[in-house]
Scaffold this motif. Sequence first.
Motif, PDB file in Angstrom:
ATOM      1  N   PRO A 121       0.822  -1.206   0.000  1.00 49.25           N
ATOM      2  CA  PRO A 121       0.000   0.000   0.000  1.00 49.25           C
ATOM      3  C   PRO A 121       0.862   1.265   0.000  1.00 49.25           C
ATOM      4  CG  PRO A 121      -0.770  -1.552   1.649  1.00 49.25           C
ATOM      5  CD  PRO A 121       0.528  -2.081   1.135  1.00 49.25           C
ATOM      6  N   LYS A 122       0.410   2.281  -0.728  1.00 50.48           N
ATOM      7  CA  LYS A 122       1.179   3.510  -0.895  1.00 50.48           C
ATOM      8  C   LYS A 122       1.533   4.167   0.436  1.00 50.48           C
ATOM      9  CE  LYS A 122       1.226   7.905  -3.308  1.00 50.48           C
ATOM     10  NZ  LYS A 122       0.539   8.759  -4.281  1.00 50.48           N
ATOM     11  N   ASP A 123       0.570   4.274   1.361  1.00 50.64           N
ATOM     12  CA  ASP A 123       0.869   4.955   2.623  1.00 50.64           C
ATOM     13  C   ASP A 123       1.883   4.176   3.452  1.00 50.64           C
ATOM     14  OD1 ASP A 123      -1.158   3.056   3.082  1.00 50.64           O
ATOM     15  OD2 ASP A 123      -1.979   4.167   4.776  1.00 50.64           O
ATOM     16  N   LEU A 124       1.867   2.853   3.368  1.00 53.02           N
ATOM     17  CA  LEU A 124       2.848   2.042   4.073  1.00 53.02           C
ATOM     18  C   LEU A 124       4.227   2.202   3.428  1.00 53.02           C
ATOM     19  CD1 LEU A 124       3.411  -0.003   6.314  1.00 53.02           C
ATOM     20  CD2 LEU A 124       2.724  -1.804   4.737  1.00 53.02           C
ATOM     21  N   ALA A 125       4.281   2.209   2.109  1.00 54.94           N
ATOM     22  CA  ALA A 125       5.550   2.407   1.402  1.00 54.94           C
ATOM     23  C   ALA A 125       6.143   3.768   1.734  1.00 54.94           C
ATOM     24  CB  ALA A 125       5.341   2.263  -0.104  1.00 54.94           C
ATOM     25  N   MET A 126       5.298   4.787   1.801  1.00 53.65           N
ATOM     26  CA  MET A 126       5.775   6.129   2.148  1.00 53.65           C
ATOM     27  C   MET A 126       6.301   6.157   3.582  1.00 53.65           C
ATOM     28  SD  MET A 126       2.927   8.481   0.205  1.00 53.65           S
ATOM     29  CE  MET A 126       3.373   9.929   1.138  1.00 53.65           C
ATOM     30  N   MET A 127       5.589   5.526   4.493  1.00 52.90           N
ATOM     31  CA  MET A 127       5.996   5.501   5.893  1.00 52.90           C
ATOM     32  C   MET A 127       7.350   4.803   6.060  1.00 52.90           C
ATOM     33  SD  MET A 127       3.931   3.971   9.165  1.00 52.90           S
ATOM     34  CE  MET A 127       4.107   2.268   8.674  1.00 52.90           C
ATOM     35  N   LEU A 128       7.593   3.750   5.272  1.00 50.74           N
ATOM     36  CA  LEU A 128       8.829   2.982   5.355  1.00 50.74           C
ATOM     37  C   LEU A 128       9.909   3.485   4.405  1.00 50.74           C
ATOM     38  CD1 LEU A 128       7.220  -0.553   5.559  1.00 50.74           C
ATOM     39  CD2 LEU A 128       8.234   0.755   7.429  1.00 50.74           C
ATOM     40  N   ILE A 160      10.017   3.263   1.154  1.00 51.48           N
ATOM     41  CA  ILE A 160      10.285   2.246   0.136  1.00 51.48           C
ATOM     42  C   ILE A 160       9.885   2.836  -1.209  1.00 51.48           C
ATOM     43  CG2 ILE A 160       9.618  -0.023  -0.743  1.00 51.48           C
ATOM     44  CD1 ILE A 160       9.024  -0.823   2.149  1.00 51.48           C
ATOM     45  N   ASN A 161      10.780   2.751  -2.188  1.00 46.61           N
ATOM     46  CA  ASN A 161      10.532   3.333  -3.496  1.00 46.61           C
ATOM     47  C   ASN A 161      10.713   2.297  -4.597  1.00 46.61           C
ATOM     48  OD1 ASN A 161      10.259   6.223  -2.692  1.00 46.61           O
ATOM     49  ND2 ASN A 161      12.312   5.829  -1.903  1.00 46.61           N
ATOM     50  N   LYS A 162      10.166   2.590  -5.750  1.00 45.91           N
ATOM     51  CA  LYS A 162      10.331   1.740  -6.919  1.00 45.91           C
ATOM     52  C   LYS A 162      11.827   1.526  -7.168  1.00 45.91           C
ATOM     53  CE  LYS A 162       9.320   1.535 -11.831  1.00 45.91           C
ATOM     54  NZ  LYS A 162       8.680   2.208 -12.952  1.00 45.91           N
ATOM     55  N   GLY A 163      12.211   0.276  -7.377  1.00 41.97           N
ATOM     56  CA  GLY A 163      13.603  -0.048  -7.651  1.00 41.97           C
ATOM     57  C   GLY A 163      14.404  -0.450  -6.425  1.00 41.97           C
ATOM     58  N   ASP A 164      13.877  -0.206  -5.216  1.00 38.70           N
ATOM     59  CA  ASP A 164      14.581  -0.623  -3.999  1.00 38.70           C
ATOM     60  C   ASP A 164      14.669  -2.141  -3.956  1.00 38.70           C
ATOM     61  OD1 ASP A 164      14.735   2.013  -3.252  1.00 38.70           O
ATOM     62  OD2 ASP A 164      13.309   1.864  -1.596  1.00 38.70           O
ATOM     63  N   GLU A 165      15.752  -2.648  -3.404  1.00 39.32           N
ATOM     64  CA  GLU A 165      15.918  -4.087  -3.265  1.00 39.32           C
ATOM     65  C   GLU A 165      15.474  -4.518  -1.881  1.00 39.32           C
ATOM     66  OE1 GLU A 165      19.765  -5.528  -4.275  1.00 39.32           O
ATOM     67  OE2 GLU A 165      19.752  -4.578  -6.238  1.00 39.32           O
ATOM     68  N   MET A 166      14.730  -5.625  -1.832  1.00 36.18           N
ATOM     69  CA  MET A 166      14.207  -6.153  -0.584  1.00 36.18           C
ATOM     70  C   MET A 166      14.677  -7.590  -0.412  1.00 36.18           C
ATOM     71  SD  MET A 166      12.451  -3.493   0.299  1.00 36.18           S
ATOM     72  CE  MET A 166      11.471  -4.026   1.676  1.00 36.18           C
ATOM     73  N   GLU A 167      14.948  -7.983   0.831  1.00 33.73           N
ATOM     74  CA  GLU A 167      15.226  -9.374   1.161  1.00 33.73           C
ATOM     75  C   GLU A 167      13.916 -10.002   1.619  1.00 33.73           C
ATOM     76  OE1 GLU A 167      18.148  -9.577   4.229  1.00 33.73           O
ATOM     77  OE2 GLU A 167      19.718  -8.706   2.988  1.00 33.73           O
ATOM     78  N   ILE A 168      13.619 -11.178   1.121  1.00 35.80           N
ATOM     79  CA  ILE A 168      12.401 -11.885   1.496  1.00 35.80           C
ATOM     80  C   ILE A 168      12.786 -13.298   1.906  1.00 35.80           C
ATOM     81  CG2 ILE A 168      10.132 -12.689   0.729  1.00 35.80           C
ATOM     82  CD1 ILE A 168      10.279 -10.464  -1.420  1.00 35.80           C
ATOM     83  N   TYR A 169      12.331 -13.726   3.074  1.00 43.43           N
ATOM     84  CA  TYR A 169      12.628 -15.077   3.532  1.00 43.43           C
ATOM     85  C   TYR A 169      11.503 -15.588   4.416  1.00 43.43           C
ATOM     86  CZ  TYR A 169      14.209 -12.742   7.821  1.00 43.43           C
ATOM     87  OH  TYR A 169      14.278 -11.979   8.950  1.00 43.43           O
ATOM     88  N   TYR A 170      11.500 -16.890   4.607  1.00 43.76           N
ATOM     89  CA  TYR A 170      10.494 -17.540   5.434  1.00 43.76           C
ATOM     90  C   TYR A 170      11.088 -17.805   6.805  1.00 43.76           C
ATOM     91  CZ  TYR A 170       7.202 -21.020   7.151  1.00 43.76           C
ATOM     92  OH  TYR A 170       6.298 -21.704   7.911  1.00 43.76           O
ATOM     93  N   ASP A 171      10.451 -17.286   7.851  1.00 41.20           N
ATOM     94  CA  ASP A 171      10.868 -17.533   9.237  1.00 41.20           C
ATOM     95  C   ASP A 171      10.081 -18.741   9.729  1.00 41.20           C
ATOM     96  OD1 ASP A 171      11.155 -17.580  12.045  1.00 41.20           O
ATOM     97  OD2 ASP A 171      11.481 -15.414  12.106  1.00 41.20           O
ATOM     98  N   LYS A 172      10.719 -19.896   9.694  1.00 41.61           N
ATOM     99  CA  LYS A 172      10.041 -21.149  10.027  1.00 41.61           C
ATOM    100  C   LYS A 172       9.543 -21.155  11.472  1.00 41.61           C
ATOM    101  CE  LYS A 172      10.705 -26.109   9.511  1.00 41.61           C
ATOM    102  NZ  LYS A 172      11.630 -27.164   9.075  1.00 41.61           N
ATOM    103  N   MET A 180       9.929  -9.565   5.079  1.00 44.13           N
ATOM    104  CA  MET A 180      10.482  -8.765   3.997  1.00 44.13           C
ATOM    105  C   MET A 180      11.129  -7.531   4.609  1.00 44.13           C
ATOM    106  SD  MET A 180       8.677  -7.275   0.544  1.00 44.13           S
ATOM    107  CE  MET A 180       7.482  -6.262   1.357  1.00 44.13           C
ATOM    108  N   LYS A 181      12.393  -7.279   4.240  1.00 45.27           N
ATOM    109  CA  LYS A 181      13.085  -6.100   4.739  1.00 45.27           C
ATOM    110  C   LYS A 181      14.015  -5.565   3.662  1.00 45.27           C
ATOM    111  CE  LYS A 181      16.812  -8.629   7.023  1.00 45.27           C
ATOM    112  NZ  LYS A 181      17.523  -8.830   8.266  1.00 45.27           N
ATOM    113  N   ARG A 182      14.382  -4.304   3.813  1.00 42.66           N
ATOM    114  CA  ARG A 182      15.262  -3.660   2.841  1.00 42.66           C
ATOM    115  C   ARG A 182      16.601  -4.395   2.817  1.00 42.66           C
ATOM    116  NH1 ARG A 182      14.395   1.341   1.296  1.00 42.66           N
ATOM    117  NH2 ARG A 182      13.306   1.850   3.215  1.00 42.66           N
ATOM    118  N   ALA A 183      17.105  -4.646   1.606  1.00 44.05           N
ATOM    119  CA  ALA A 183      18.392  -5.324   1.453  1.00 44.05           C
ATOM    120  C   ALA A 183      19.513  -4.385   1.874  1.00 44.05           C
ATOM    121  CB  ALA A 183      18.580  -5.759   0.000  1.00 44.05           C
TER     122      ALA A 183
END
Length: 93
Positions: free
Chosen positions: A30-37, A39-51, A58-61
């Motif tokens: 969501p746009k308001d969440l991206a603005m709060m964090l 996060i912009n187009k082209g940013d790299e994110m790390e995504i993993y499963y916490d078993k 998901m967090k910024r790389a």
Amino acid sequence: MGVEMLGDNYEKIYTRRINQVGNSLSVNIPKDLAMMLNINKGDEMEIYYDKERGEIVMKRANRIPKGVRPEVVMAMNRAIAKYDEALRNLKDR
């Protein structure tokens, strides 16, 4: 794609559908969440499963090279943002 408010702390929970893009699946942010964090187009994110927690995280790389202090990278990014248009014009000369 609704938003649910939780109690008095006004924490929002967003509901999103999973979409298919080519052979991958995607979920929008969501746009308001991206603005709060910030996060912009082209940013790299790390995504993993916490078993242990049973959650997708998901967090910024962190792309800072070894030996470079984070404040140096932040200063460089501020300078690039400030002079972006001038730098782009120089590229085309």
